[in-house]
Write an enzyme that holds these catalytic residues in place. Structure first.
Site, mmCIF file in Angstrom:
data_model
loop_
_atom_site.group_PDB
_atom_site.id
_atom_site.type_symbol
_atom_site.label_atom_id
_atom_site.label_comp_id
_atom_site.label_asym_id
_atom_site.label_seq_id
_atom_site.Cartn_x
_atom_site.Cartn_y
_atom_site.Cartn_z
ATOM 1 N N ASP A 220 71.095 -66.503 0.105
ATOM 2 C CA ASP A 220 70.017 -65.514 0.034
ATOM 3 C C ASP A 220 68.858 -65.977 0.921
ATOM 4 O O ASP A 220 68.750 -67.158 1.264
ATOM 5 C CB ASP A 220 69.567 -65.396 -1.434
ATOM 6 C CG ASP A 220 68.292 -64.596 -1.600
ATOM 7 O OD1 ASP A 220 68.236 -63.457 -1.107
ATOM 8 O OD2 ASP A 220 67.347 -65.137 -2.211
ATOM 9 N N MET A 221 67.972 -65.048 1.280
ATOM 10 C CA MET A 221 66.848 -65.409 2.144
ATOM 11 C C MET A 221 65.558 -65.647 1.356
ATOM 12 O O MET A 221 65.126 -66.773 1.174
ATOM 13 C CB MET A 221 66.627 -64.335 3.220
ATOM 14 C CG MET A 221 67.719 -64.317 4.279
ATOM 15 S SD MET A 221 67.369 -63.213 5.665
ATOM 16 C CE MET A 221 66.129 -64.168 6.550
ATOM 17 N N THR B 51 71.447 -61.081 2.112
ATOM 18 C CA THR B 51 70.051 -60.764 1.824
ATOM 19 C C THR B 51 69.849 -59.326 1.355
ATOM 20 O O THR B 51 70.668 -58.452 1.635
ATOM 21 C CB THR B 51 69.194 -61.019 3.088
ATOM 22 O OG1 THR B 51 67.832 -60.710 2.813
ATOM 23 C CG2 THR B 51 69.667 -60.185 4.273
ATOM 24 N N GLY B 52 68.746 -59.128 0.660
ATOM 25 C CA GLY B 52 68.337 -57.766 0.308
ATOM 26 C C GLY B 52 67.633 -57.070 1.456
ATOM 27 O O GLY B 52 67.433 -55.859 1.429
ATOM 28 N N LYS C 106 76.031 -58.215 -3.719
ATOM 29 C CA LYS C 106 76.373 -59.280 -2.776
ATOM 30 C C LYS C 106 77.763 -59.862 -3.027
ATOM 31 O O LYS C 106 78.455 -60.266 -2.093
ATOM 32 C CB LYS C 106 75.305 -60.375 -2.826
ATOM 33 C CG LYS C 106 73.937 -59.906 -2.326
ATOM 34 C CD LYS C 106 72.894 -61.012 -2.391
ATOM 35 C CE LYS C 106 71.541 -60.539 -1.896
ATOM 36 N NZ LYS C 106 70.516 -61.606 -1.886
ATOM 37 N N ASP D 75 68.036 -66.759 -6.025
ATOM 38 C CA ASP D 75 66.959 -66.956 -7.001
ATOM 39 C C ASP D 75 66.716 -65.764 -7.910
ATOM 40 O O ASP D 75 65.980 -65.882 -8.883
ATOM 41 C CB ASP D 75 65.646 -67.278 -6.265
ATOM 42 C CG ASP D 75 65.107 -66.091 -5.487
ATOM 43 O OD1 ASP D 75 63.926 -65.720 -5.676
ATOM 44 O OD2 ASP D 75 65.852 -65.507 -4.680
ATOM 45 N N ASN E 77 69.442 -59.891 -7.843
ATOM 46 C CA ASN E 77 70.336 -59.362 -6.811
ATOM 47 C C ASN E 77 71.260 -60.440 -6.246
ATOM 48 O O ASN E 77 72.148 -60.141 -5.446
ATOM 49 C CB ASN E 77 69.556 -58.658 -5.688
ATOM 50 C CG ASN E 77 68.623 -59.569 -4.928
ATOM 51 O OD1 ASN E 77 68.382 -60.712 -5.306
ATOM 52 N ND2 ASN E 77 68.076 -59.061 -3.842
#
Length: 250
Positions: A15-16, A49-50, A176, A199, A202
């Site tokens: 994730d970003m 990523t979102g 994801k 974290d 999502n």
């Protein structure tokens, strides 16, 4: 923790925001180094990523990765050459429903359509655009719960968050984990070969379904509870720490 044994990690999904990036929207030198070491060992490093492609591109390109990219919580999958493999859209009627909730509760919102990110100022004609995600940011717990209660009644929606005060909505089945699973099929590996870290809610599906699911030290409590292991925070090179422990077995 479910998995104490070492896994044969062939793909690392990261994730970003709140994970790879620090609070200044930067990728630390230590995280970059660990990612490079993983790639040199033949491990696929996939940013998951979102964010939309347009809001993550510069950061992702700075890593010079040679693998897939997952954007908008799994709505889009891009190949190693930057070509779109798959895109899943939200129905316009659902966007109209969410816009109505925004107006009713006077909340901050945003949305991602193909080629654009909307914040507050939305188009007059929703049907003129292809929509992938809608988001609310609501500080008031009671109001947020009211919105959540209404949205969860709609089985056509996948609901998560990227911070404790927001709500993120994609089309049902878009997350994801499903996107990473499709990448795994293309690569001839399984989810058991995946190290996933994040974290927020999502990230939860990929953390739960990966061979090793890692929560950041700054992750939401429920994410930590569901993870196999908790690394240090996004301000303490938590991605590098997890890659070295589980991906590189250092």
């Amino acid at each position: 923790m479910k998995k104490q044994n070492k896994k044969n990690i062939k793909l690392i999904a990261i994730d970003m925001d709140g994970t790879l990036l620090n609070d200044r929207n930067e990728i630390s030198a230590e995280n970059r180094k660990a990612i490079k070491e993983a790639e040199e060992r033949g491990i696929h490093v996939v940013i998951s990523t979102g964010r939309t492609r347009m809001t993550c591109d510069d950061l992702v390109k700075s890593l010079s990765l040679r693998s897939y990219l997952i954007t908008v919580n799994g709505s889009e999958i891009w190949d190693e050459n930057g070509n779109l493999i798959e895109r899943q859209l939200l129905e316009v009627e659902h966007i109209k429903q969410m816009w109505g909730l925004k107006q009713q509760h006077n909340t901050f919102c945003w949305a991602a359509s193909v080629g654009n990110v909307w914040k507050e100022e939305f188009p007059d004609d929703f049907s003129a655009h292809e929509w992938m995600k809608f988001g609310f940011d609501v500080k008031d717990d009671e109001v947020r719960q009211l919105i959540l209660d209404e949205l969860t009644e709609n089985e056509a929606l996948e609901i998560s968050n990227s911070s404790p005060t927001n709500i993120e909505i994609n089309a049902s089945g878009v997350n994801k984990a499903r996107a990473i699973e499709k990448v795994c099929i293309r690569l001839g590996i399984t989810m058991d070969n995946v190290l996933a870290m994040g974290d927020s809610l999502n990230d939860l599906a990929m953390i739960k379904e990966a061979g090793v699911g890692v929560a950041m030290g700054n992750a939401q409590n429920h994410v930590k509870e569901c993870a196999d292991w908790v690394t240090t925070s996004n301000l303490e090179d938590g991605v590098a720490v997890a890659i070295r422990k589980w991906g590189l077995n250092n």
